[in-house]
Design a protein around this motif. Structure first.
Motif, PDB file in Angstrom:
ATOM      1  N   TYR A 137       0.831  -1.207   0.000  1.00 37.72           N
ATOM      2  CA  TYR A 137       0.000   0.000   0.000  1.00 37.72           C
ATOM      3  C   TYR A 137       0.863   1.252   0.000  1.00 37.72           C
ATOM      4  O   TYR A 137       0.608   2.204  -0.758  1.00 37.72           O
ATOM      5  CB  TYR A 137      -0.932  -0.003   1.221  1.00 37.72           C
ATOM      6  N   VAL A 168      -3.017   3.123   8.488  1.00 39.23           N
ATOM      7  CA  VAL A 168      -3.057   2.142   7.400  1.00 39.23           C
ATOM      8  C   VAL A 168      -3.538   0.787   7.920  1.00 39.23           C
ATOM      9  O   VAL A 168      -4.416   0.143   7.311  1.00 39.23           O
ATOM     10  CB  VAL A 168      -1.662   1.999   6.743  1.00 39.23           C
ATOM     11  N   GLU A 220     -10.107   6.146   5.933  1.00 42.25           N
ATOM     12  CA  GLU A 220      -8.991   5.188   5.912  1.00 42.25           C
ATOM     13  C   GLU A 220      -9.456   3.890   5.258  1.00 42.25           C
ATOM     14  O   GLU A 220      -8.748   3.298   4.433  1.00 42.25           O
ATOM     15  CB  GLU A 220      -8.495   4.916   7.333  1.00 42.25           C
ATOM     16  N   VAL A 224      -8.047   2.251   1.574  1.00 40.49           N
ATOM     17  CA  VAL A 224      -7.566   0.879   1.425  1.00 40.49           C
ATOM     18  C   VAL A 224      -8.443   0.113   0.441  1.00 40.49           C
ATOM     19  O   VAL A 224      -7.949  -0.673  -0.378  1.00 40.49           O
ATOM     20  CB  VAL A 224      -7.533   0.183   2.807  1.00 40.49           C
ATOM     21  N   GLY A 386      -3.730   8.140  -0.780  1.00 40.21           N
ATOM     22  CA  GLY A 386      -3.936   7.857   0.635  1.00 40.21           C
ATOM     23  C   GLY A 386      -3.939   9.081   1.521  1.00 40.21           C
ATOM     24  O   GLY A 386      -3.385   9.078   2.623  1.00 40.21           O
ATOM     25  N   MET A 389      -3.967   9.224   5.409  1.00 44.24           N
ATOM     26  CA  MET A 389      -3.049   8.339   6.127  1.00 44.24           C
ATOM     27  C   MET A 389      -1.806   9.054   6.652  1.00 44.24           C
ATOM     28  O   MET A 389      -1.173   8.576   7.595  1.00 44.24           O
ATOM     29  CB  MET A 389      -2.591   7.199   5.215  1.00 44.24           C
TER      30      MET A 389
END
Length: 422
Positions: A137, A168, A220, A224, A386, A389
């Motif tokens: 990721y 994460v 979050e 993902v 992301g 994050m």
């Protein structure tokens, strides 16, 4: 030469001192280590390996918390919901009860209920699925960020702070938990997701899943999810004809029950079929996704990947569509306190990076005020790198704060989506 020998002698003396400590101190030392350090320590010393075997439950339980902090609760919930027996017995009422129990869990409850077998399996899941997914990721989002701001792919550190890693990891575990509760799950032979004709019951379950999470934590999850979805979208292109053939009996059944969806069910080009097939694959677990990501990064076995894809297909639940319905139903019919805070735009300034507070990018997105909007209201362009994050230092050092502003302007055209919900 003598210098090398002296250094070796000092190391041997230090090792002897550490290994000669009383058992209660060895136990204490092991209980303070995160999982990766614990594994290395135990493998390096027969004395500490013996101590680990003597006090395995206490040490693993402590090390899980040292590694996962409050996300230990999510890891325990994922473990308890993973069994075939649990997934086959799902009903709306059972899922709602499980979610309420999960939301009421405290770390002390998890500690009291965790058995040695639970701990061993949770540690195994962390090393087999979570750790590889973290690395993949971070590598993927770093590349997307660099691509978006126009710098070399090698620029920027991919080493995570503890708060970044917690965000994460929390997203990864919660994606897995959602899959266990609502979709196909990890076991082959369960060909479809948890489906009920009562849409309200389905939406209640989804709503409860996100209810006690702060909106930035829900994002979050969506960051993902987008990473996992992109992974499978890329992979499906390699085996489109074979998977289409495998899905023919399922698509015929769906056309019969939902004739209005027929144009979207022709093959994997049809948006609805693609969404539910990809969601089913995502629900198979992070370990399977990681192996596919390895192939896409030129380090995986094509034959093994093909076998897994063709033998683990199924029909998922279209998470994105359900989230849209759930948010609209909640906001229109059952607004919660967070919705009122959002409508009032209560102040929510950035107060430093913390596991429990919003990240810098979240507060920048909403101009330092509270928002309970997520999912469809946030551009996927932000999730590709992301955005929620990362710590403030990374956001500023990379210029991601300017990127975020330009992407929001391009999507929202200067109109805050909360204004449209009034």
């Amino acid at each position: 030469m003598s210098s090398i020998m002296d250094t070796h002698h000092v190391k041997q003396q230090l090792k002897s001192l550490v290994e000669d400590l009383p058992p209660e101190l060895r136990r204490h030392i092991l209980s303070f280590l995160p999982l990766s350090d614990l594994r290395n320590f135990v493998r390096a010393s027969p004395y500490y390996h013996a101590q680990y075997r003597e006090d395995r439950l206490y040490i693993l339980r402590s090390s899980l918390y040292n590694t996962l902090s409050n996300v230990t609760i999510d890891a325990f919930a994922v473990h308890c919901s993973r069994s075939r027996k649990f997934i086959e017995a799902r009903t709306p009422a059972r899922v709602v009860k499980y979610l309420r129990d999960y939301r009421s869990l405290q770390l002390l409850d998890v500690s009291a209920r965790m058995t040695e077998d639970n701990a061993i399996q949770m540690v195994g899941c962390y090393f087999r699925a979570i750790r590889p997914a973290i690395r993949q990721y971070v590598r993927y989002t770093a590349a997307k960020l660099n691509e978006s701001i126009g710098v070399s792919p090698a620029c920027g550190s991919t080493k995570l702070s503890s708060t970044e890693e917690t965000r994460v990891v929390r997203g990864l575990y919660r994606l897995q938990l959602y899959s266990h509760l609502f979709s196909v799950g990890p076991h082959n032979g369960l060909g479809s997701g948890f489906i009920t004709k009562d849409r309200e019951a389905h939406l209640l379950g989804s709503s409860l899943f996100f209810a006690d999470s702060e909106p930035w934590e829900v994002e979050e999850f969506w960051c993902v999810y987008l990473f996992a979805k992109t992974t499978y979208d890329e992979m499906l292109e390699y085996f489109r004809p074979e998977i289409n053939r495998k899905l023919e009996p399922v698509t015929e059944l769906l056309r019969y029950h939902h004739p209005q969806l027929s144009p979207t069910l022709s093959d994997l080009d049809g948006w609805y079929l693609r969404e539910i097939v990809v969601d089913a694959y995502i629900s198979r677990g992070l370990q399977m996704m990681s192996s596919i990501r390895n192939f896409l990064d030129d380090t995986g076995d094509l034959a093994a990947i093909k076998y897994r894809l063709l033998s683990h297909h199924g029909i998922g639940v279209n998470i994105s569509y359900r989230s849209k319905l759930m948010q609209r139903l909640r906001y229109d019919k059952h607004p919660c306190e967070k919705d009122y805070l959002s409508a009032a735009r209560d102040p929510l300034p950035f107060e430093g990076d913390s596991e429990t507070r919003p990240s810098s990018a979240w507060t920048l997105t909403w101009s330092g005020t509270y928002s309970n909007l997520y999912g469809e209201y946030i551009p996927n362009k932000l999730r590709e790198w992301g955005y929620v994050m990362w710590d403030e230092a990374r956001i500023k050092d990379t210029g991601a704060d300017k990127l975020l502003s330009s992407q929001l302007q391009a999507e929202w055209k200067g109109v805050d989506p909360r204004s449209r919900r009034r």
